[in-house]
Design a protein around this motif. Structure first.
Motif, PDB file in Angstrom:
ATOM      1  N   SER A  79     -65.884  13.476 -80.600  1.00 17.02           N
ATOM      2  CA  SER A  79     -67.309  13.668 -80.828  1.00 17.02           C
ATOM      3  C   SER A  79     -67.688  13.273 -82.249  1.00 17.02           C
ATOM      4  N   GLU A  80     -68.751  12.487 -82.357  1.00 18.99           N
ATOM      5  CA  GLU A  80     -69.272  12.107 -83.664  1.00 18.99           C
ATOM      6  C   GLU A  80     -70.578  12.854 -83.917  1.00 18.99           C
ATOM      7  N   ASP A  81     -70.981  12.908 -85.159  1.00 16.30           N
ATOM      8  CA  ASP A  81     -72.196  13.638 -85.519  1.00 16.30           C
ATOM      9  C   ASP A  81     -73.407  12.767 -85.210  1.00 16.30           C
ATOM     10  N   ALA A  84     -68.067   9.341 -74.713  1.00 22.83           N
ATOM     11  CA  ALA A  84     -66.803   9.654 -75.394  1.00 22.83           C
ATOM     12  C   ALA A  84     -67.040  10.112 -76.830  1.00 22.83           C
ATOM     13  N   LYS A  85     -68.150   9.671 -77.431  1.00 23.85           N
ATOM     14  CA  LYS A  85     -68.468  10.016 -78.822  1.00 23.85           C
ATOM     15  C   LYS A  85     -69.569  11.076 -78.945  1.00 23.85           C
ATOM     16  N   TYR A 123     -68.187  16.389 -67.296  1.00 23.62           N
ATOM     17  CA  TYR A 123     -66.809  15.936 -67.505  1.00 23.62           C
ATOM     18  C   TYR A 123     -66.377  16.224 -68.931  1.00 23.62           C
ATOM     19  N   ARG A 124     -67.276  16.024 -69.886  1.00 30.95           N
ATOM     20  CA  ARG A 124     -66.962  16.249 -71.292  1.00 30.95           C
ATOM     21  C   ARG A 124     -67.002  17.728 -71.676  1.00 30.95           C
ATOM     22  N   ALA A 141     -74.283   0.705 -74.208  1.00 37.02           N
ATOM     23  CA  ALA A 141     -74.035   2.044 -74.753  1.00 37.02           C
ATOM     24  C   ALA A 141     -74.301   1.972 -76.245  1.00 37.02           C
ATOM     25  N   ILE A 142     -75.304   2.721 -76.721  1.00 29.00           N
ATOM     26  CA  ILE A 142     -75.701   2.716 -78.125  1.00 29.00           C
ATOM     27  C   ILE A 142     -75.679   4.156 -78.633  1.00 29.00           C
TER      28      ILE A 142
END
Length: 267
Positions: free
Chosen positions: A35-37, A60-61, A133-134, A263-264
């Motif tokens: 995970s990104e901010d 995913a991020k 899922y996440r 995906a952005i």
């Protein structure tokens, strides 16, 4: 409790729990879940076999949040021009609660509380199994379906939602559900989409909208994209990155008439 039942399970994604988990696992294959901010993402909404692996790059991020606001286009024409659902939503992976309190904050705005627009719409539904899922079912959603997508409306929607998110004090992340060019040859679609995405990577939704109109581009969720960017920027977003682009031709091998997927991530 009234529940919004899945309408495209068995079409856009598998109906059974095991086949759905297997399909999602395939979408995330070789991707690291870190995970990104981030404040928001743009993800496609076609059948998982076509666009799922592209969507997974953004999911995913995606950071864990209390509430995910999901902006999607209205493909059906039913219901209000800008429609908020406050029902719980069911998928084969379980039930997801709506953030009713945040929804109530939007009463009297341009956004109507209206379940009819969501009844048969797939653009928001297909995002939920990715979130489940996440993160399991330990989050809430605020689904907003946009039939009216002009830039002024989209900016107003994004701003209203961002102000409500700010008032809640919760961690809120915004998701824009959109495919890009529809039913053009692969190279034509890719060239058009990269022209649009270039503006989005530069955080310029005005230019994105201008380029879309210039080319009569067929990205179906342009309003949700503008709304998401507006909300994310209000919350402090400064940069955007294209994580993955592909077309349906990359999945099927038929490049004659494709749909583009991106995906952005916005941070």
């Amino acid at each position: 409790m009234i529940m919004r039942q899945p309408t495209v399970a068995g079409q856009f994604y598998p109906l059974g729990i095991k086949p759905l988990k297997k399909e999602l696992s395939h979408c995330f294959k070789d991707l690291e879940l870190v995970s990104e901010d981030a404040y928001g993402i743009v993800v496609p909404h076609a059948g998982y076999m076509f666009s799922g692996p592209v969507a997974a790059y953004a999911y995913a991020k995606l950071p864990k949040a209390d509430t995910y606001v999901i902006f999607g286009p209205n493909h059906t024409g039913y219901g209000s021009a800008v429609a908020l659902s406050t029902q719980s939503w069911s998928t084969p992976l379980g039930d997801v609660q709506a953030d009713e309190k945040m929804g109530e904050m939007l009463a009297g705005s341009i956004i109507d509380m209206d379940e009819v627009a969501h009844m048969y719409e797939h653009s928001i539904e297909v995002q939920l199994p990715f979130l489940q899922y996440r993160f399991g079912n330990s989050f809430k959603i605020l689904p907003i379906c946009m039939g009216l997508q002009d830039i002024d409306t989209a900016r107003e929607v994004g701003l209203e939602v961002a102000k409500a998110a700010e008032k809640t004090g919760k961690k809120v992340v915004f998701i824009a559900s959109s495919d890009f060019t529809h039913y053009q040859p692969h190279e034509t679609a890719k060239e058009t989409d990269m022209y649009l995405i270039d503006a989005l990577v530069n955080m310029d939704v005005g230019e994105f909208n201008r380029r879309r109109e210039e080319l009569s581009a067929t990205a179906c969720g342009y309003g949700p994209i503008v709304a998401m960017y507006t909300a994310a920027e209000y919350m402090g977003a400064k940069t955007a990155e294209l994580l993955k682009y592909a077309t349906s031709g990359d999945m099927t091998g038929d490049y004659s008439a494709v749909v583009g997927y991106a995906a952005i991530i916005v941070k």
